[in-house]
Design a protein around this motif. Structure first.
Motif, PDB file in Angstrom:
ATOM      1  N   SER A  41       0.963  -1.262  -0.289  1.00 40.50           N
ATOM      2  CA  SER A  41       0.034   0.085  -0.353  1.00 40.50           C
ATOM      3  C   SER A  41       0.910   1.343  -0.339  1.00 40.50           C
ATOM      4  O   SER A  41       0.674   1.758  -0.814  1.00 40.50           O
ATOM      5  N   GLY A  42       2.412   1.036   0.556  1.00 43.27           N
ATOM      6  CA  GLY A  42       3.322   2.280   0.131  1.00 43.27           C
ATOM      7  C   GLY A  42       3.885   2.526  -1.089  1.00 43.27           C
ATOM      8  O   GLY A  42       4.707   3.792  -1.450  1.00 43.27           O
ATOM      9  N   ALA A  43       3.769   1.332  -1.452  1.00 41.13           N
ATOM     10  CA  ALA A  43       4.985   1.417  -3.336  1.00 41.13           C
ATOM     11  C   ALA A  43       3.983   2.932  -4.035  1.00 41.13           C
ATOM     12  O   ALA A  43       2.830   3.015  -3.827  1.00 41.13           O
ATOM     13  N   PRO A  44       4.900   3.382  -4.099  1.00 38.50           N
ATOM     14  CA  PRO A  44       4.578   4.803  -4.972  1.00 38.50           C
ATOM     15  C   PRO A  44       4.296   4.673  -5.853  1.00 38.50           C
ATOM     16  O   PRO A  44       4.525   5.111  -7.011  1.00 38.50           O
ATOM     17  N   LEU A  45       3.336   4.512  -6.410  1.00 35.28           N
ATOM     18  CA  LEU A  45       2.398   3.057  -8.146  1.00 35.28           C
ATOM     19  C   LEU A  45       1.526   5.130  -8.423  1.00 35.28           C
ATOM     20  O   LEU A  45       1.252   4.819  -7.412  1.00 35.28           O
ATOM     21  N   LYS A  46       1.627   4.959  -9.350  1.00 37.27           N
ATOM     22  CA  LYS A  46       0.899   6.224 -10.333  1.00 37.27           C
ATOM     23  C   LYS A  46       0.093   5.890 -11.174  1.00 37.27           C
ATOM     24  O   LYS A  46      -0.811   5.736 -11.325  1.00 37.27           O
ATOM     25  N   GLU A  47       0.178   3.999 -11.794  1.00 34.47           N
ATOM     26  CA  GLU A  47      -0.384   3.895 -13.117  1.00 34.47           C
ATOM     27  C   GLU A  47      -0.640   2.363 -13.021  1.00 34.47           C
ATOM     28  O   GLU A  47       0.675   2.054 -13.107  1.00 34.47           O
ATOM     29  N   LEU A  48      -1.684   1.530 -12.526  1.00 30.32           N
ATOM     30  CA  LEU A  48      -1.162   0.413 -13.157  1.00 30.32           C
ATOM     31  C   LEU A  48      -2.648  -0.121 -13.860  1.00 30.32           C
ATOM     32  O   LEU A  48      -3.605  -0.212 -13.869  1.00 30.32           O
ATOM     33  N   SER A  49      -1.966  -0.572 -14.614  1.00 26.60           N
ATOM     34  CA  SER A  49      -3.589  -2.010 -15.949  1.00 26.60           C
ATOM     35  C   SER A  49      -3.487  -2.933 -14.880  1.00 26.60           C
ATOM     36  O   SER A  49      -2.607  -3.850 -14.704  1.00 26.60           O
ATOM     37  N   LEU A  50      -4.341  -3.384 -14.854  1.00 24.91           N
ATOM     38  CA  LEU A  50      -5.089  -4.751 -14.824  1.00 24.91           C
ATOM     39  C   LEU A  50      -6.334  -5.724 -15.884  1.00 24.91           C
ATOM     40  O   LEU A  50      -7.178  -6.517 -15.632  1.00 24.91           O
ATOM     41  N   ARG A  51      -6.613  -5.039 -16.750  1.00 23.27           N
ATOM     42  CA  ARG A  51      -7.095  -5.259 -18.012  1.00 23.27           C
ATOM     43  C   ARG A  51      -6.884  -7.008 -18.522  1.00 23.27           C
ATOM     44  O   ARG A  51      -6.219  -7.073 -18.519  1.00 23.27           O
ATOM     45  N   ARG A  52      -8.253  -7.233 -18.489  1.00 29.01           N
ATOM     46  CA  ARG A  52      -8.854  -8.928 -18.698  1.00 29.01           C
ATOM     47  C   ARG A  52      -8.046 -10.076 -18.155  1.00 29.01           C
ATOM     48  O   ARG A  52      -7.313 -10.402 -19.154  1.00 29.01           O
ATOM     49  N   ASN A  53      -8.478  -9.870 -16.893  1.00 32.50           N
ATOM     50  CA  ASN A  53      -7.924 -10.795 -15.988  1.00 32.50           C
ATOM     51  C   ASN A  53      -9.051 -11.577 -15.462  1.00 32.50           C
ATOM     52  O   ASN A  53     -10.222 -11.346 -16.607  1.00 32.50           O
ATOM     53  N   LEU A  54      -9.092 -12.168 -14.138  1.00 25.95           N
ATOM     54  CA  LEU A  54     -10.181 -12.726 -13.724  1.00 25.95           C
ATOM     55  C   LEU A  54     -10.940 -12.279 -12.583  1.00 25.95           C
ATOM     56  O   LEU A  54     -10.925 -13.395 -11.429  1.00 25.95           O
ATOM     57  N   PHE A  55     -10.302 -11.434 -12.504  1.00 27.34           N
ATOM     58  CA  PHE A  55     -10.693 -10.278 -10.410  1.00 27.34           C
ATOM     59  C   PHE A  55     -12.170 -10.197 -10.337  1.00 27.34           C
ATOM     60  O   PHE A  55     -12.907  -9.681 -11.828  1.00 27.34           O
TER      61      PHE A  55
END
Length: 473
Positions: free
Chosen positions: A234-248
């Motif tokens: 949760s503390g990682a400074p990630l700005k952009e995340l793409s999880l398109r087309r998975n099984l969530f």
């Protein structure tokens, strides 16, 4: 005497500087000649000289100081790994070897190369220290190959690498701490490795810890990896995340709170709930597109997104409900400017959304089957063109929302089922009336009709005698 000593010292220093500059110029001239030969050998080898298979080499001025840089384009040349020399020309900045027939990743030696493109080849494995001699490399593109095996030290010796693309490969077993040597990596693309979910390493902890990802990473793409769970610190400074087309089936609960761009499109969510967006408080752009099972957006589902600027539900073809309190009873999204519902199944919007829609600069309702009744007349008053068209009522079907007349947005005073009930009642009453009339005209069973039959009556008995003339003959 002191002044004379200072003058002599300055003169001696000037002479030393002059001779050093002269030496540098001489060495540079020699290097130019040597480099020209190296460029000719690499760009125009004997076997491919004067043919379309020779590389294109261009000298440019590289930022920031305008120093000389060499860019070599060897794409679409049918090169194999054996055709390439290990030593690259001096001052080379970019090397493009995409769309060739490389069967393994070449080993190069250069202290100036910044970008290497090996996309669209036939590379199936990466060996240890494969790129260790490219100490200045900043961007490495290995997408669209068949890479299935990666050694633990594959990316050792790349302290300046910032962009790594491994998309569209066959990765399924990823060594632990694979990316640990990449101290300044900012962008990582592992998309379209469909068996990546089979890696036991990814199932044992959060992604950063398992793969050795540094905390300078700002962009992570994991599209089409068949993932159904994901843990990120949760503390990682990630700005952009793409999880398109998975099984969530739900938005992962453990996500960095610094996300600005989040794509959860083409997953298995059926409802977007408040718990799905709880960690997205900093998100500016949210994509919930191409959701084949998504049917509704629940009340308060978008309340945590205070800084949201753009949201898209495009082509979520089962989306038929967007709650009027999706942004809360008192919507507070001052930055929201763009919304897209293109290709969804929504028929109407509650008027409680008008404070949100009134601030938009773009609202895409193309392909939405709108029911243009009195409950939707507020949407017609928006100052922007939405592209929405009316499906009902039939008299204005196909008309743009903005073109339909205001008085066409009317509502029936009775519900539709009431009209049906009235019609059925009238039919039943008519049937009962007809039955009573018929029964009234029918004679009673106890009444017998008698009538005197006389000689002059048409009902009197008639006797037919034989013709006398016929008997005489």
């Amino acid at each position: 005497m002191g002044r004379i000593a200072v003058r002599n010292t300055c003169r001696s220093r000037a002479r030393v500087a002059f001779f050093l500059l002269l030496a540098v110029l001489v060495s540079a001239c020699g290097a130019e000649n040597i480099d020209a030969d190296a460029v000719d050998r690499f760009c125009y080898p004997e076997s491919k000289r004067d043919s379309r298979l020779s590389c294109e080499c261009n000298n440019v001025s590289a930022a920031p100081w305008g120093m000389r840089a060499l860019r070599i384009d060897c794409s679409y040349k049918e090169y194999r790994t054996a055709d390439l020399s290990e030593v690259l020309p001096l001052y080379i900045d970019t090397l493009d070897l995409s769309w060739n027939a490389l069967d393994q990743a070449p080993v190069f030696n250069s202290d100036s190369l910044h970008q290497l493109n090996l996309m669209h080849n036939n590379i199936s494995r990466l060996s240890g220290n494969n790129f260790a001699k490219l100490i200045s490399l900043r961007e490495l593109y290995l997408g669209w190959n068949s890479i299935s095996q990666v050694k633990a030290q594959t990316f050792a010796g790349l302290p300046h690498l910032q962009v790594l693309d491994l998309a569209h490969n066959n990765l399924h077993s990823v060594p632990a701490q694979l990316f640990a040597p990449l101290l300044v990596l900012t962008s990582l693309d592992l998309s379209w490795n469909r068996k990546l979910n089979e890696s036991t390493q990814l199932q044992s902890g959060d992604l950063y810890t398992v793969l050795g990802i540094n905390w300078k990473l700002t962009t992570l793409r994991l599209d089409a990896c068949n993932l159904n769970e994901l843990r990120l610190p949760s503390g990682a400074p990630l700005k952009e995340l793409s999880l398109r087309r998975n099984l969530f089936q739900r938005v992962p609960g453990q996500l960095p709170q610094t996300l600005l761009h989040f794509d959860i499109s083409d997953n298995l969510l059926e409802q977007l709930l408040p718990e799905d967006t709880g960690n997205l408080t900093q998100v500016r752009q949210l994509f919930v597109e191409d959701m084949s099972l998504l049917q509704g957006v629940a009340a308060h589902a978008l309340v945590p997104l205070d800084l949201l600027e753009s949201i898209s539900f495009q082509n979520s073809r089962r989306l038929s409900h967007f709650d009027g309190d999706a942004f809360g009873p008192l919507p507070k999204v001052p930055s929201l400017r763009t919304m897209s519902f293109r290709g969804t199944l929504l028929r109407s919007f509650n008027s409680s959304l008008s404070p949100v829609f009134a601030k938009l600069t773009e609202l895409d309702l193309n392909g939405v089957p709108l029911h243009c009744d009195c409950e939707l007349v507020w949407l017609k008053k928006l100052w922007i063109e939405t592209g929405g068209r009316c499906l009902k009522p039939s008299r204005i079907r196909g008309m743009l929302l903005s073109s339909a007349r205001h008085d066409a947005f009317s509502c029936d005073t009775w519900p539709r089922w009431a009209y049906g009930l009235v019609v059925l009642t009238l039919i039943a009453l008519s049937a009962v009336g007809i039955y009573l009339i018929v029964m009234g005209l029918r004679p009673h069973q106890g009444v017998t009709m008698r009538r005197k039959v006389g000689a002059g009556s048409p009902y009197a008995r008639v006797t037919i005698e034989p013709n006398r003339q016929e008997n005489l003959s």
